[in-house]
Design a protein around this motif. Sequence first.
Motif, mmCIF file in Angstrom:
data_model
loop_
_atom_site.group_PDB
_atom_site.id
_atom_site.type_symbol
_atom_site.label_atom_id
_atom_site.label_comp_id
_atom_site.label_asym_id
_atom_site.label_seq_id
_atom_site.Cartn_x
_atom_site.Cartn_y
_atom_site.Cartn_z
ATOM 1 N N GLU A 166 8.116 -7.996 4.626
ATOM 2 C CA GLU A 166 7.970 -6.555 4.842
ATOM 3 C C GLU A 166 8.888 -5.764 3.915
ATOM 4 N N HIS A 167 10.105 -6.253 3.712
ATOM 5 C CA HIS A 167 11.027 -5.599 2.775
ATOM 6 C C HIS A 167 10.465 -5.638 1.356
ATOM 7 N N ASP A 168 9.981 -6.805 0.943
ATOM 8 C CA ASP A 168 9.431 -6.936 -0.412
ATOM 9 C C ASP A 168 8.239 -6.011 -0.625
ATOM 10 N N MET A 169 7.373 -5.937 0.366
ATOM 11 C CA MET A 169 6.204 -5.063 0.249
ATOM 12 C C MET A 169 6.634 -3.596 0.207
ATOM 13 N N ALA A 170 7.618 -3.238 1.002
ATOM 14 C CA ALA A 170 8.113 -1.856 1.021
ATOM 15 C C ALA A 170 8.760 -1.489 -0.310
ATOM 16 N N ILE A 171 9.485 -2.425 -0.905
ATOM 17 C CA ILE A 171 10.099 -2.172 -2.214
ATOM 18 C C ILE A 171 9.019 -1.934 -3.266
ATOM 19 N N GLY A 172 7.973 -2.751 -3.241
ATOM 20 C CA GLY A 172 6.878 -2.572 -4.198
ATOM 21 C C GLY A 172 6.183 -1.230 -4.033
ATOM 22 N N ALA A 173 5.874 -0.876 -2.804
ATOM 23 C CA ALA A 173 5.203 0.391 -2.537
ATOM 24 C C ALA A 173 6.101 1.568 -2.914
ATOM 25 N N ALA A 174 7.382 1.481 -2.571
ATOM 26 C CA ALA A 174 8.317 2.570 -2.871
ATOM 27 C C ALA A 174 8.526 2.726 -4.363
ATOM 28 N N THR A 175 8.565 1.627 -5.083
ATOM 29 C CA THR A 175 8.728 1.689 -6.533
ATOM 30 C C THR A 175 7.558 2.423 -7.169
ATOM 31 N N ALA A 176 6.346 2.053 -6.758
ATOM 32 C CA ALA A 176 5.159 2.699 -7.318
ATOM 33 C C ALA A 176 5.133 4.189 -6.995
ATOM 34 N N GLU A 177 5.407 4.521 -5.738
ATOM 35 C CA GLU A 177 5.380 5.932 -5.340
ATOM 36 C C GLU A 177 6.481 6.727 -6.034
ATOM 37 N N ALA A 178 7.663 6.142 -6.140
ATOM 38 C CA ALA A 178 8.774 6.839 -6.793
ATOM 39 C C ALA A 178 8.481 7.079 -8.264
#
Length: 68
Positions: A8-20
């Motif tokens: 869940e952390h890894d997926m959140a980091i990926g999603a946050a990176t793209a959105e940021a």
Amino acid sequence: MMQYSKREHDMAIGAATAEAMVEIQKEMTKESNGGKIYDPNLGLEAFSEAYEHALELYAGHYPDSDQD
């Protein structure tokens, strides 16, 4: 405090990176048109907000597998 899986952390980091990245590009484009200098703190803020939001969405849905 809720415990999140590594997945869940890894997926959140990926999603946050793209959105940021999208938010940063928008801000840089907007500010370059107005003659302002981009504030990198906006990127950190965008990432932080996106990461917390993604964790809330993924929480409890993606447990770590035994193979990790």
